[in-house]
Design an enzyme around this catalytic site. Sequence first.
Site, PDB file in Angstrom:
ATOM      1  N   CYS A   1      -6.498   2.250  50.185  1.00 42.76           N
ATOM      2  CA  CYS A   1      -5.870   3.725  50.251  1.00 42.76           C
ATOM      3  C   CYS A   1      -5.562   4.726  51.146  1.00 42.76           C
ATOM      4  O   CYS A   1      -5.476   5.826  50.263  1.00 42.76           O
ATOM      5  CB  CYS A   1      -5.933   3.272  48.667  1.00 42.76           C
ATOM      6  SG  CYS A   1      -5.899   2.102  47.232  1.00 42.76           S
TER       7      CYS A   1
ATOM      8  N   HIS B   1      -7.772  12.905  46.262  1.00 42.89           N
ATOM      9  CA  HIS B   1      -6.760  11.186  45.895  1.00 42.89           C
ATOM     10  C   HIS B   1      -7.077  11.827  44.482  1.00 42.89           C
ATOM     11  O   HIS B   1      -5.540  10.028  44.252  1.00 42.89           O
ATOM     12  CB  HIS B   1      -7.940  10.229  46.405  1.00 42.89           C
ATOM     13  CG  HIS B   1      -8.131   8.816  46.769  1.00 42.89           C
ATOM     14  ND1 HIS B   1      -6.808   8.099  46.776  1.00 42.89           N
ATOM     15  CD2 HIS B   1      -8.425   7.593  46.035  1.00 42.89           C
ATOM     16  CE1 HIS B   1      -6.901   7.202  47.165  1.00 42.89           C
ATOM     17  NE2 HIS B   1      -7.884   6.405  47.004  1.00 42.89           N
TER      18      HIS B   1
ATOM     19  N   HIS C   1       0.529   5.632  41.873  1.00 44.65           N
ATOM     20  CA  HIS C   1      -0.253   5.225  43.473  1.00 44.65           C
ATOM     21  C   HIS C   1       0.874   4.660  44.777  1.00 44.65           C
ATOM     22  O   HIS C   1       1.341   3.885  44.714  1.00 44.65           O
ATOM     23  CB  HIS C   1      -1.032   4.374  43.242  1.00 44.65           C
ATOM     24  CG  HIS C   1      -1.987   4.460  44.273  1.00 44.65           C
ATOM     25  ND1 HIS C   1      -1.913   4.755  45.619  1.00 44.65           N
ATOM     26  CD2 HIS C   1      -3.591   4.178  44.508  1.00 44.65           C
ATOM     27  CE1 HIS C   1      -2.721   4.701  46.749  1.00 44.65           C
ATOM     28  NE2 HIS C   1      -3.642   4.770  45.533  1.00 44.65           N
TER      29      HIS C   1
END
Lengths: 86, 402
Positions: free
Chosen positions: B158, B297, B331
């Site tokens: 990620c 994030h 995401h």
Amino acid sequence: MTADELAVRVLATFRSAVEEILGQLPDFEATTPIEDVGIDSLDLIEVGMIMEDEYGVEMTDKHFEDVKVVGDVLSVFADLARAADS
Amino acid sequence: MPGAIAITCPGLISPAGRGLDALLAAMYSRTSHIGSEEFALNGHTLRTPTARAEFAPADHFAPARLRRMDRLHQLGLIAARDTAAAFGAELSGNRTGVVVGSANRAVTYLEEQYTVIQDRPSRVNPLALALVMGSSLTGHVATEFGITGPSMTVNAECATGLAVLIAACDWIQLGHADQVIVGGADATIAFSAIAMFRRMGALSKPEAGEAASMPFDRQRSGFVMGEGAAFAIVEPAERALAAGRDILGLVLGHALRTDISHLIAPDPSGQAQERVVRAAIEHAGMDAHDVCSANAHATSTPANDVVEANAIASVIGLDKPITAVKGVTGHMFGASGLAEAFVACHSASTGSVPPVVGLSDPDPEVDARLAIEELAVPPGPVVSTSFGFGGHDACVVVDVIR
């Protein structure tokens, strides 16, 4: 189906398979080398898979070992189709 | 400014639409682009919130080309083409580099081909490997633009979107290329990926609907599967100015660190997260309190958000606003880090910190100034963080030319 009818049908299948993969249909004859058609060895396997579906046959790597020109591919599939039919 | 490294030519396709402006507009209008989908495989069904990037593949690629692409490649090339068009000069040749990454590869295509293989192995597509290999999008990009300089595929899960940016900064600094096209893309909305992420407890509750992605919120239950692609050019700022290209931001400092507290869970103490933020600011040669805001994030998972917010605030100050993008996009995996860095550049330039979509009731454990509403601070340096499974922690400090 006569041998000539089968040859016509195999050629038509080959042409539509090439067109599907390349997005266009280049000019070629039976004596045209495969690479001059614009298809590489991986494309040729895909062409073979489309033709497998059309004739209900299964090819192996060996079938394409000696293929150099368009006519060779057409012969391979005419033979396979005939064998499957008999 | 001599030696400064610039981010130019942002190309973005996200659930908010095409381009950075669409993403910013969604943040400011507090518009979540999250829906819900049901997936079926072998008689099993899974329903989950998703955030889709809407586009018509046939508008962008000829049928013959589409046969040889996963959705990942389609998204990636749409964004990369926007970047190349904005660059306005030749990218071809030895002096352009390519650094591209994807966290989850062509998972949809892999699923399709695996179904074929189970039935009859000889029917697997001869190009299947070329689509599912890790470097496939990198190759697509290099080929599309005729780039023969250095190329590399990055996977930092990620954190991939920031890792590509950081790698490119190093290449520019070392003189390996005059400009580097960087990008991250993922199209992970597939049955197998959903099953795996859900089983590990990372996904938002299936019934959460549009409110499923809620960074820092007390009610957050996990992240939402999103998809998208972000691309940009990394080049010396002087070169961009000389060519008349708009500079989105400067990368003043960056850091990659590794969180070894667990293979996938973030360090519950926040020390690892704090370490990478501090390292990036040190690399920029700045005082931590000169940072004006942060783009986190913030995945909307219980394990991440509180620890992250507190770690960032402990470094840059409790009064510095922290925002996050994933309430809009879910995401986007490999695309997230770079897209979020674009938003950080916007805040550095304008001093405006867009609100965290999906956040209305902050987790009481957060000891930081969250952007529940749009906040204004002096224009100035902004930190952007990304944390990836495998312990990949990344942080950049961005600013603009003043």
